[in-house]
Motif scaffolding. Structure first.
Motif, PDB file in Angstrom:
ATOM      1  N   ASP A  30       0.672  -1.369  -0.169  1.00 30.98           N
ATOM      2  CA  ASP A  30      -0.113  -0.002   0.015  1.00 30.98           C
ATOM      3  C   ASP A  30       0.726   1.259  -0.141  1.00 30.98           C
ATOM      4  N   PRO A  31       0.154   2.082  -0.857  1.00 30.99           N
ATOM      5  CA  PRO A  31       1.045   3.552  -0.735  1.00 30.99           C
ATOM      6  C   PRO A  31       0.981   3.959   0.949  1.00 30.99           C
ATOM      7  N   VAL A  32       2.455   4.403   0.839  1.00 31.00           N
ATOM      8  CA  VAL A  32       2.652   5.369   2.637  1.00 31.00           C
ATOM      9  C   VAL A  32       2.640   6.790   2.291  1.00 31.00           C
ATOM     10  N   SER A  33       2.186   7.567   3.307  1.00 29.33           N
ATOM     11  CA  SER A  33       2.073   9.044   3.238  1.00 29.33           C
ATOM     12  C   SER A  33       3.530   8.996   3.547  1.00 29.33           C
ATOM     13  N   ILE A  34       3.739  10.361   3.686  1.00 30.90           N
ATOM     14  CA  ILE A  34       5.510  10.081   3.973  1.00 30.90           C
ATOM     15  C   ILE A  34       5.240  11.869   4.021  1.00 30.90           C
ATOM     16  N   SER A  35       6.017  12.507   5.248  1.00 32.03           N
ATOM     17  CA  SER A  35       5.294  14.115   5.057  1.00 32.03           C
ATOM     18  C   SER A  35       7.048  14.037   6.079  1.00 32.03           C
ATOM     19  N   LEU A  36       7.324  15.208   5.740  1.00 33.08           N
ATOM     20  CA  LEU A  36       8.424  16.313   6.872  1.00 33.08           C
ATOM     21  C   LEU A  36       7.959  17.403   6.839  1.00 33.08           C
ATOM     22  N   LEU A  37       8.174  17.960   8.702  1.00 33.70           N
ATOM     23  CA  LEU A  37       8.676  18.627   9.332  1.00 33.70           C
ATOM     24  C   LEU A  37       9.912  19.294   8.907  1.00 33.70           C
TER      25      LEU A  37
END
Lengths: 314, 62
Positions: A30-37
């Motif tokens: 499944d696609p993964v949500s990647i986020s940078l802070l």
């Protein structure tokens, strides 16, 4: 799951978050949500700036290949995203197991630059190890049976028949694109996609239809049609004239690239383009280890089968 | 079969040698079969066994 730590420069900190957590990710699942802070040292988010992102695939294993050897050690993704309230995010489907290297370079509005590398480890799907184990056991016993049949003890020589049990093989249809690069675009498109071939990134270029007079919010989605899985997505990225993305299509299949451009006060413009990715045959060096391993299991079974028959008759 | 051939040629074939010959032929056939099913690019075979290749985790595909 937070993977980040303070960046080398003391002023800016980059944190990486994935959803679901990295430990739960599996290749081509499944696609993964990647986020940078990105934050200042005091915890305030960096309001404006941009993030340059480069994702490199895991290197080849010592002996066995993955099921996508052309992807191993290659560049998978190269894109730039603007920071919004210190955040930048996208969705991605990791194609193979192993350790990915995510290189992030942040340029704040005041010109400060910070870079950081993240390692993302993706474990193989357990079901695949199970199927591999079953095949290994099957090959061993195939060799075992043959070893017993081939071992003839004079006093009890008997005619034996070799049972071939090559059955139960799944007959699920495979893929393969129709033609090397087949593009079926809907009306005049703002999306340009170079010839896509497995093994190297493909450049996707989106151009603003009106010449870039207004800021457009661009959403881009790449979907693997055969699997019905989204492999990449980014949502509502502010773009002026054009947007460039280097994306490595991991296998020779058909993909749908869709873009949605939203300009305040105007009708959204949707563009859809089909891409048939040219597959590349894996190198022989990637194929041989698995074949040798399977053959060795049969040979081992032969030896054990012969030994078991001889030792029982003594 | 190998015994019949050996008798016809007037050779004496030990049981060990007979086993080695049969095993060699058997492994050659198995190797060829594995290559065709898991490594060949012949479209009919590849497309039919495409998912099998992927599900085995260590078999490369394109």
């Amino acid at each position: 799951m937070l993977l980040g730590a303070n960046a080398s420069a003391a002023e800016l900190s980059i944190d990486l978050k994935t959803s679901p957590a990295v430990g739960l990710l599996r290749p081509f699942a499944d696609p993964v949500s990647i986020s940078l802070l990105v934050t200042y040292a005091d915890g305030r988010p960096v309001e404006q700036g941009s993030v340059d992102i480069v994702l490199d695939a895991p290197r080849s294993g010592a002996f066995f290949s993955t099921d996508f050897p052309m992807v191993e050690g290659s560049r998978l993704l190269e894109l730039a995203l603007p920071l919004r309230q210190g955040r930048a995010g996208w969705k991605y489907l990791f194609p193979i197991r192993g350790e990915y290297l995510l290189s992030v370079s942040v340029t704040a509005a005041d010109g400060r630059v910070t870079a950081k590398n993240f390692v993302i480890s993706i474990l193989e799907n357990r079901a695949k190890w199970l199927w591999l184990s079953l095949l290994c056991v099957g090959l061993f016993f195939f060799g075992f049976a043959a070893g017993r049949i081939f071992t003839v003890i004079p006093a009890t020589a008997a005619t034996s028949a070799l049972l071939l049990f090559l059955g139960g093989i799944s007959t699920v249809n495979g893929h393969d694109g129709r033609s090397p690069v087949d593009k079926a675009a809907s009306p005049p498109t703002a999306l340009e996609i170079a010839g896509a071939t497995v093994g190297k990134p493909t450049r996707l270029r989106w151009r603003a239809p009106d010449g870039g007079n207004l800021i457009t919010l661009l959403s881009l989605t790449i979907t693997h049609l055969e699997k019905g899985k989204m492999v990449f997505a980014m949502d509502g990225v502010p773009v002026a004239k054009q947007y460039l993305l280097d994306f490595h299509f991991p296998d020779g299949a058909e993909y749908r690239v869709s873009s949605l451009a939203e300009v305040p006060g105007k009708e959204p413009v949707r563009t859809v383009q089909l891409v048939s990715v040219t597959g590349v045959e894996p190198a022989v060096t990637a194929q041989i280890p698995a074949l040798v391993f399977f053959l060795a299991l049969i040979a081992l079974g032969l030896g054990v089968g012969r030994y078991s028959k001889i030792s029982r008759k003594r | 079969m190998e015994r019949t051939l050996a008798i016809w040629l007037g050779w004496s074939l030990s049981e060990k040698l007979s086993f080695l010959i049969k095993s060699g032929i058997f492994l050659s056939v198995c190797g060829a079969t594995l290559f065709v099913t898991l490594a060949s690019s012949y479209p009919a075979v590849h497309d039919t066994l495409h998912n099998v290749r992927h599900v085995l985790a260590v078999v490369p595909c394109h």
